[in-house]
Design a protein around this motif. Sequence first.
Motif, PDB file in Angstrom:
ATOM      1  N   GLU A  97     -49.164 -34.447   3.495  1.00 28.75           N
ATOM      2  CA  GLU A  97     -48.306 -33.481   2.802  1.00 28.75           C
ATOM      3  C   GLU A  97     -47.286 -32.930   3.779  1.00 28.75           C
ATOM      4  OE1 GLU A  97     -51.044 -30.762   1.017  1.00 28.75           O
ATOM      5  OE2 GLU A  97     -51.974 -32.322  -0.182  1.00 28.75           O
ATOM      6  N   LYS A  98     -47.062 -31.635   3.784  1.00 26.26           N
ATOM      7  CA  LYS A  98     -46.103 -31.047   4.722  1.00 26.26           C
ATOM      8  C   LYS A  98     -46.756 -30.911   6.092  1.00 26.26           C
ATOM      9  CE  LYS A  98     -42.677 -30.420   1.898  1.00 26.26           C
ATOM     10  NZ  LYS A  98     -41.433 -31.130   2.050  1.00 26.26           N
ATOM     11  N   VAL A  99     -46.005 -31.262   7.131  1.00 27.69           N
ATOM     12  CA  VAL A  99     -46.536 -31.192   8.489  1.00 27.69           C
ATOM     13  C   VAL A  99     -45.845 -30.079   9.269  1.00 27.69           C
ATOM     14  CG1 VAL A  99     -47.152 -33.635   8.512  1.00 27.69           C
ATOM     15  CG2 VAL A  99     -44.965 -32.923   9.447  1.00 27.69           C
ATOM     16  N   ASP A 100     -46.484 -29.670  10.348  1.00 25.20           N
ATOM     17  CA  ASP A 100     -45.978 -28.555  11.158  1.00 25.20           C
ATOM     18  C   ASP A 100     -45.036 -29.005  12.266  1.00 25.20           C
ATOM     19  OD1 ASP A 100     -47.697 -26.360   9.983  1.00 25.20           O
ATOM     20  OD2 ASP A 100     -49.227 -27.807  10.592  1.00 25.20           O
ATOM     21  N   ALA A 101     -45.213 -30.241  12.749  1.00 28.38           N
ATOM     22  CA  ALA A 101     -44.415 -30.686  13.882  1.00 28.38           C
ATOM     23  C   ALA A 101     -44.306 -32.205  13.897  1.00 28.38           C
ATOM     24  CB  ALA A 101     -45.041 -30.193  15.183  1.00 28.38           C
ATOM     25  N   ILE A 102     -43.167 -32.679  14.386  1.00 25.32           N
ATOM     26  CA  ILE A 102     -42.911 -34.117  14.525  1.00 25.32           C
ATOM     27  C   ILE A 102     -42.273 -34.358  15.881  1.00 25.32           C
ATOM     28  CG2 ILE A 102     -41.582 -36.099  13.672  1.00 25.32           C
ATOM     29  CD1 ILE A 102     -41.760 -34.881  10.867  1.00 25.32           C
ATOM     30  N   PHE A 103     -42.779 -35.375  16.583  1.00 20.31           N
ATOM     31  CA  PHE A 103     -42.168 -35.815  17.829  1.00 20.31           C
ATOM     32  C   PHE A 103     -41.583 -37.201  17.607  1.00 20.31           C
ATOM     33  CE2 PHE A 103     -42.248 -38.152  21.845  1.00 20.31           C
ATOM     34  CZ  PHE A 103     -41.489 -37.303  22.634  1.00 20.31           C
ATOM     35  N   LEU A 104     -40.325 -37.376  17.993  1.00 20.62           N
ATOM     36  CA  LEU A 104     -39.675 -38.684  17.888  1.00 20.62           C
ATOM     37  C   LEU A 104     -39.635 -39.312  19.270  1.00 20.62           C
ATOM     38  CD1 LEU A 104     -36.591 -37.865  15.618  1.00 20.62           C
ATOM     39  CD2 LEU A 104     -38.864 -38.626  14.936  1.00 20.62           C
ATOM     40  N   GLY A 105     -40.509 -40.288  19.479  1.00 17.70           N
ATOM     41  CA  GLY A 105     -40.533 -40.990  20.754  1.00 17.70           C
ATOM     42  C   GLY A 105     -39.702 -42.257  20.700  1.00 17.70           C
ATOM     43  N   GLY A 106     -39.679 -42.888  19.541  1.00 13.10           N
ATOM     44  CA  GLY A 106     -38.893 -44.098  19.359  1.00 13.10           C
ATOM     45  C   GLY A 106     -38.534 -44.245  17.899  1.00 13.10           C
ATOM     46  N   THR A 107     -37.288 -44.624  17.639  1.00 12.99           N
ATOM     47  CA  THR A 107     -36.830 -44.692  16.253  1.00 12.99           C
ATOM     48  C   THR A 107     -36.201 -46.031  15.891  1.00 12.99           C
ATOM     49  OG1 THR A 107     -34.688 -43.758  16.859  1.00 12.99           O
ATOM     50  CG2 THR A 107     -36.390 -42.203  16.142  1.00 12.99           C
ATOM     51  N   LYS A 108     -36.188 -46.968  16.840  1.00 18.22           N
ATOM     52  CA  LYS A 108     -35.509 -48.249  16.618  1.00 18.22           C
ATOM     53  C   LYS A 108     -34.079 -47.947  16.161  1.00 18.22           C
ATOM     54  CE  LYS A 108     -39.178 -50.911  17.300  1.00 18.22           C
ATOM     55  NZ  LYS A 108     -39.315 -51.454  18.610  1.00 18.22           N
ATOM     56  N   ASP A 109     -33.637 -48.538  15.054  1.00 16.60           N
ATOM     57  CA  ASP A 109     -32.287 -48.264  14.551  1.00 16.60           C
ATOM     58  C   ASP A 109     -32.326 -47.420  13.283  1.00 16.60           C
ATOM     59  OD1 ASP A 109     -30.985 -49.697  16.586  1.00 16.60           O
ATOM     60  OD2 ASP A 109     -31.313 -51.592  15.544  1.00 16.60           O
ATOM     61  N   LEU A 115     -34.724 -38.966  10.564  1.00 14.45           N
ATOM     62  CA  LEU A 115     -34.421 -37.534  10.597  1.00 14.45           C
ATOM     63  C   LEU A 115     -34.384 -36.937   9.189  1.00 14.45           C
ATOM     64  CD1 LEU A 115     -31.802 -37.409  13.479  1.00 14.45           C
ATOM     65  CD2 LEU A 115     -34.082 -36.370  13.469  1.00 14.45           C
ATOM     66  N   GLU A 116     -33.837 -37.657   8.229  1.00  9.70           N
ATOM     67  CA  GLU A 116     -33.849 -37.174   6.833  1.00  9.70           C
ATOM     68  C   GLU A 116     -35.283 -37.054   6.329  1.00  9.70           C
ATOM     69  OE1 GLU A 116     -29.524 -39.015   5.447  1.00  9.70           O
ATOM     70  OE2 GLU A 116     -31.350 -40.186   5.085  1.00  9.70           O
ATOM     71  N   TRP A 117     -36.082 -38.087   6.598  1.00  8.98           N
ATOM     72  CA  TRP A 117     -37.487 -38.087   6.199  1.00  8.98           C
ATOM     73  C   TRP A 117     -38.250 -36.963   6.893  1.00  8.98           C
ATOM     74  CZ3 TRP A 117     -41.687 -38.968   9.449  1.00  8.98           C
ATOM     75  CH2 TRP A 117     -42.913 -39.142   8.819  1.00  8.98           C
ATOM     76  N   SER A 118     -37.975 -36.762   8.181  1.00  3.21           N
ATOM     77  CA  SER A 118     -38.640 -35.703   8.952  1.00  3.21           C
ATOM     78  C   SER A 118     -38.342 -34.340   8.347  1.00  3.21           C
ATOM     79  CB  SER A 118     -38.195 -35.729  10.418  1.00  3.21           C
ATOM     80  OG  SER A 118     -38.614 -36.909  11.046  1.00  3.21           O
ATOM     81  N   TYR A 119     -37.099 -34.133   7.967  1.00  2.00           N
ATOM     82  CA  TYR A 119     -36.719 -32.848   7.372  1.00  2.00           C
ATOM     83  C   TYR A 119     -37.506 -32.600   6.085  1.00  2.00           C
ATOM     84  CZ  TYR A 119     -33.824 -28.905   6.057  1.00  2.00           C
ATOM     85  OH  TYR A 119     -33.394 -27.641   5.720  1.00  2.00           O
ATOM     86  N   GLU A 120     -37.639 -33.637   5.259  1.00  2.00           N
ATOM     87  CA  GLU A 120     -38.390 -33.511   4.008  1.00  2.00           C
ATOM     88  C   GLU A 120     -39.889 -33.356   4.243  1.00  2.00           C
ATOM     89  OE1 GLU A 120     -37.088 -33.068   0.982  1.00  2.00           O
ATOM     90  OE2 GLU A 120     -35.176 -33.081   2.069  1.00  2.00           O
ATOM     91  N   THR A 121     -40.388 -33.962   5.312  1.00  2.00           N
ATOM     92  CA  THR A 121     -41.822 -33.974   5.592  1.00  2.00           C
ATOM     93  C   THR A 121     -42.293 -32.685   6.261  1.00  2.00           C
ATOM     94  OG1 THR A 121     -41.721 -36.388   5.808  1.00  2.00           O
ATOM     95  CG2 THR A 121     -43.647 -35.322   6.738  1.00  2.00           C
ATOM     96  N   LEU A 122     -41.405 -32.038   7.015  1.00  2.00           N
ATOM     97  CA  LEU A 122     -41.773 -30.799   7.705  1.00  2.00           C
ATOM     98  C   LEU A 122     -41.877 -29.625   6.740  1.00  2.00           C
ATOM     99  CD1 LEU A 122     -39.545 -30.988  10.913  1.00  2.00           C
ATOM    100  CD2 LEU A 122     -42.046 -30.865  10.880  1.00  2.00           C
ATOM    101  N   ARG A 123     -42.803 -28.730   7.011  1.00  3.81           N
ATOM    102  CA  ARG A 123     -42.872 -27.468   6.274  1.00  3.81           C
ATOM    103  C   ARG A 123     -41.717 -26.585   6.747  1.00  3.81           C
ATOM    104  NH1 ARG A 123     -43.803 -23.671   9.753  1.00  3.81           N
ATOM    105  NH2 ARG A 123     -45.198 -23.984  11.507  1.00  3.81           N
TER     106      ARG A 123
END
Length: 185
Positions: A97-109, A115-123
């Motif tokens: 569901e909604k998460v508290d934190a996301i770390f981006l270590g690698g994103t390929k292309d 980032l759009e998905w992260s915004y929607e996924t974060l609380r």
Amino acid sequence: MKNSEFIIGKVPITKEEVRSISIAKLELSRAKKFIDIGSGTGSITVEAGLNYPNLKVASVETNELAYELTKKNILKFELENITQIKAMAPINIDRFEKVDAIFLGGTKDNLKEILEWSYETLREGGKIVSNFILIDNFYSCREIMKEVGFKKLETVQLSVSRLEKLGKGEYFKPENPIFILSGEK
């Protein structure tokens, strides 16, 4: 944790000083759910899981070597609060569901999509942190984060040097400077 505590292979590791600051910026002490995208060696995943035993950690990695290396490090530290996911982000993680934190270590292309998905996924108020060696990638990420709606953007440039022998003396051998970019939903 020292880098030497991890099983290391031919996969990048987030160096301990960078890891320390990145994890601090994620503010995991109050978090319940955390996602590490592009886990690499698994150093962020493992350190978060080890230091915050009540934290549910999802470790996402698409590269087979990196996935296996992360798995070995999770097993080495006997962590049971980590779920490993072999996939290319962005992914569907309904169970988190909604998460508290996301770390981006690698994103390929897939940086914009992630980032759009992260915004929607974060609380609301959730934290995001990413690290960059290349300044162009840092600037791209920062601009996309603004477009997507992240706020309280902060950038730290970290330069680490280690004392080493050189001939009869010693000098500080520099490592690559790292840009640590953090933001909030």
